[in-house]
Design a protein around this motif. Structure first.
Motif, mmCIF file in Angstrom:
data_model
loop_
_atom_site.group_PDB
_atom_site.id
_atom_site.type_symbol
_atom_site.label_atom_id
_atom_site.label_comp_id
_atom_site.label_asym_id
_atom_site.label_seq_id
_atom_site.Cartn_x
_atom_site.Cartn_y
_atom_site.Cartn_z
ATOM 1 N N GLU A 40 0.820 -1.214 0.000
ATOM 2 C CA GLU A 40 0.000 0.000 0.000
ATOM 3 C C GLU A 40 0.857 1.269 0.000
ATOM 4 N N ILE A 41 1.956 1.246 0.754
ATOM 5 C CA ILE A 41 2.720 2.493 0.908
ATOM 6 C C ILE A 41 3.785 2.675 -0.167
ATOM 7 N N ILE A 42 4.271 1.593 -0.767
ATOM 8 C CA ILE A 42 5.337 1.755 -1.770
ATOM 9 C C ILE A 42 4.864 2.570 -2.970
ATOM 10 N N PRO A 43 3.669 2.324 -3.529
ATOM 11 C CA PRO A 43 3.217 3.194 -4.639
ATOM 12 C C PRO A 43 3.123 4.656 -4.226
ATOM 13 N N ALA A 44 2.675 4.911 -2.991
ATOM 14 C CA ALA A 44 2.577 6.299 -2.529
ATOM 15 C C ALA A 44 3.956 6.932 -2.428
ATOM 16 N N LEU A 45 4.930 6.166 -1.925
ATOM 17 C CA LEU A 45 6.293 6.697 -1.807
ATOM 18 C C LEU A 45 6.928 6.927 -3.179
ATOM 19 N N ARG A 46 6.567 6.095 -4.150
ATOM 20 C CA ARG A 46 7.091 6.307 -5.506
ATOM 21 C C ARG A 46 6.663 7.663 -6.039
ATOM 22 N N GLN A 47 5.496 8.137 -5.604
ATOM 23 C CA GLN A 47 5.016 9.449 -6.021
ATOM 24 C C GLN A 47 5.649 10.563 -5.193
ATOM 25 N N LEU A 48 5.726 10.354 -3.875
ATOM 26 C CA LEU A 48 6.226 11.402 -2.980
ATOM 27 C C LEU A 48 7.746 11.539 -3.036
ATOM 28 N N ALA A 49 8.442 10.413 -3.155
ATOM 29 C CA ALA A 49 9.910 10.429 -3.112
ATOM 30 C C ALA A 49 10.457 9.392 -4.090
ATOM 31 N N PRO A 50 10.408 9.676 -5.385
ATOM 32 C CA PRO A 50 10.816 8.688 -6.390
ATOM 33 C C PRO A 50 12.289 8.302 -6.323
ATOM 34 N N ASP A 51 13.115 9.140 -5.698
ATOM 35 C CA ASP A 51 14.548 8.841 -5.598
ATOM 36 C C ASP A 51 14.919 8.221 -4.258
ATOM 37 N N MET A 52 13.903 7.740 -3.507
ATOM 38 C CA MET A 52 14.159 7.148 -2.196
ATOM 39 C C MET A 52 13.560 5.739 -2.134
ATOM 40 N N PRO A 53 14.201 4.762 -2.771
ATOM 41 C CA PRO A 53 13.675 3.395 -2.712
ATOM 42 C C PRO A 53 13.808 2.815 -1.309
ATOM 43 N N LEU A 54 12.875 1.929 -0.959
ATOM 44 C CA LEU A 54 12.899 1.288 0.353
ATOM 45 C C LEU A 54 13.723 0.005 0.308
ATOM 46 N N GLU A 55 14.621 -0.134 1.280
ATOM 47 C CA GLU A 55 15.276 -1.406 1.544
ATOM 48 C C GLU A 55 14.601 -1.973 2.790
ATOM 49 N N VAL A 56 13.900 -3.076 2.639
ATOM 50 C CA VAL A 56 13.019 -3.572 3.704
ATOM 51 C C VAL A 56 13.670 -4.717 4.473
ATOM 52 N N GLU A 57 13.556 -4.632 5.787
ATOM 53 C CA GLU A 57 14.017 -5.684 6.697
ATOM 54 C C GLU A 57 12.838 -6.129 7.549
ATOM 55 N N GLU A 58 12.332 -7.347 7.298
ATOM 56 C CA GLU A 58 11.278 -7.918 8.135
ATOM 57 C C GLU A 58 11.915 -8.675 9.287
ATOM 58 N N ASN A 59 11.417 -8.458 10.491
ATOM 59 C CA ASN A 59 12.026 -9.131 11.629
ATOM 60 C C ASN A 59 11.129 -9.012 12.852
ATOM 61 N N LEU A 60 11.568 -9.664 13.931
ATOM 62 C CA LEU A 60 10.892 -9.535 15.216
ATOM 63 C C LEU A 60 11.176 -8.163 15.811
ATOM 64 N N THR A 61 10.298 -7.711 16.672
ATOM 65 C CA THR A 61 10.456 -6.394 17.284
ATOM 66 C C THR A 61 11.799 -6.269 17.995
ATOM 67 N N ALA A 62 12.190 -7.297 18.754
ATOM 68 C CA ALA A 62 13.447 -7.229 19.508
ATOM 69 C C ALA A 62 14.638 -7.068 18.575
ATOM 70 N N ASN A 63 14.612 -7.764 17.441
ATOM 71 C CA ASN A 63 15.725 -7.659 16.485
ATOM 72 C C ASN A 63 15.728 -6.306 15.785
ATOM 73 N N LEU A 64 14.544 -5.790 15.482
ATOM 74 C CA LEU A 64 14.470 -4.469 14.857
ATOM 75 C C LEU A 64 14.977 -3.391 15.810
ATOM 76 N N GLU A 65 14.699 -3.564 17.093
ATOM 77 C CA GLU A 65 15.207 -2.607 18.086
ATOM 78 C C GLU A 65 16.732 -2.576 18.064
ATOM 79 N N THR A 66 17.346 -3.753 18.026
ATOM 80 C CA THR A 66 18.816 -3.824 17.986
ATOM 81 C C THR A 66 19.355 -3.197 16.713
#
Length: 303
Positions: A108-134
């Motif tokens: 849902e958000i990637i198409p919106a970001l392509r419009q708002l910030a076309p030069d800012m691609p997302l590098e996505v990291e899926e993980n548990l909350t504890a790992n994301l905190e670290t």
């Protein structure tokens, strides 16, 4: 030794002529020749063999000029980094996201970001909350989409939206035709939840405390795995509303809302205090809050 002097010797090596090199560098020939001679004296070596017809690099000059070319390339890279830093919406943005949110929010958000910030691609990291905190504290990622509460020193959080939960049952389950479900009723069923460590499972248990005391709970590795287990009539589950919208519906599964008060979770964007790309953070928040979904109730902070 200056970058200008390095530019001069690289130009002379390329043009094999002092006059043409001076023209390329937009300086007079005497100024360029003087700068090259000064650099040779500083280094204590001769960089060029000069004659009336040609200029050629000496063996040591060839090595030094090759290194000078690399140095100039790196100096240009520094300017490029600075340019990107000046434009906070240029360059990749490393976003962490919890497992129970990523597959449903990102499309849902990637198409919106392509419009708002076309030069800012997302590098996505899926993980548990504890790992994301670290990863957030260690600067591995720039920001993370997590569920509140998330009280971490040095980390700022911006609430984004509230998301309700729904019950998912097999189409042959006695509840399949129900209009709504009381949270307390889950304790009498075989409930499939994510493995321990997933905050979503903890939130489901908080919504139905009797589940942990009397219910039969089985665990899965992902919400999609659990969805398929429900379809095979192994049990029922609770899903975030975003995982139950039309595009993810399975004809073998019925989704049923909870009665009031409906269990919900509050999602937020977390990032380090002092993080310099404030416009990137604001752009991401804007893209998420602008989503038009009956499942997500956007939270607009009042100044």
């Amino acid at each position: 030794m200056t970058l200008s002097e390095l530019k001069f010797i690289v130009a002379v090596a390329r043009e094999r002529n002092f006059r043409r090199a001076a023209e390329k560098c937009f300086v007079s020939q005497p100024a360029l020749s003087l700068a090259v001679k000064k650099l040779e004296e500083e280094l204590g070596v001769t960089l060029f063999e000069r004659s009336h017809k040609d200029v050629a690099m000496t063996p040591i000059g060839e090595q030094i000029i090759a290194q000078a070319s690399r140095t100039l390339e790196e100096s240009n890279r520094i300017k490029e980094i600075a340019r990107m830093g000046n434009n906070q919406l240029a360059g990749p943005f490393k976003l962490g996201v919890i497992y129970s949110t990523g597959p449903y929010l990102l499309p849902e958000i990637i198409p919106a970001l392509r419009q708002l910030a076309p030069d800012m691609p997302l590098e996505v990291e899926e993980n548990l909350t504890a790992n994301l905190e670290t990863q957030l504290r260690n600067r591995v990622i720039d920001a993370a989409i997590i569920a509140l509460p998330f009280d971490v020193p040095g980390i700022r959080c911006e609430p984004l939206y509230d998301e309700s939960f729904v019950v998912a049952v097999p189409d042959i389950h006695p509840w399949a035709d129900r209009k709504e479900i009381h949270a307390e009723e889950l304790a009498d069923e075989k409930v499939l939840l994510l493995n321990s460590g997933h905050c979503f499972s903890n939130q489901v248990v908080l919504a139905c405390p009797e589940l942990s005391r009397h219910g039969e709970v089985l665990q899965g590795n992902s919400l999609e795995t659990i969805r398929n287990m429900v379809a095979s009539n192994l049990g029922i589950t609770v899903l975030p509303c975003s995982a139950a919208v039309e595009r993810y519906q399975n004809p073998l599964i019925k989704t049923i809302p909870f009665t009031h008060p409906v269990p919900t979770r509050r999602m937020a964007l977390a990032w380090r205090k002092g993080y310099t790309r404030e416009k990137a953070i604001a752009c991401l928040v804007q893209a998420i809050r602008a989503l038009k979904s009956p499942c997500l109730q956007a939270i607009v902070e009042v100044e």
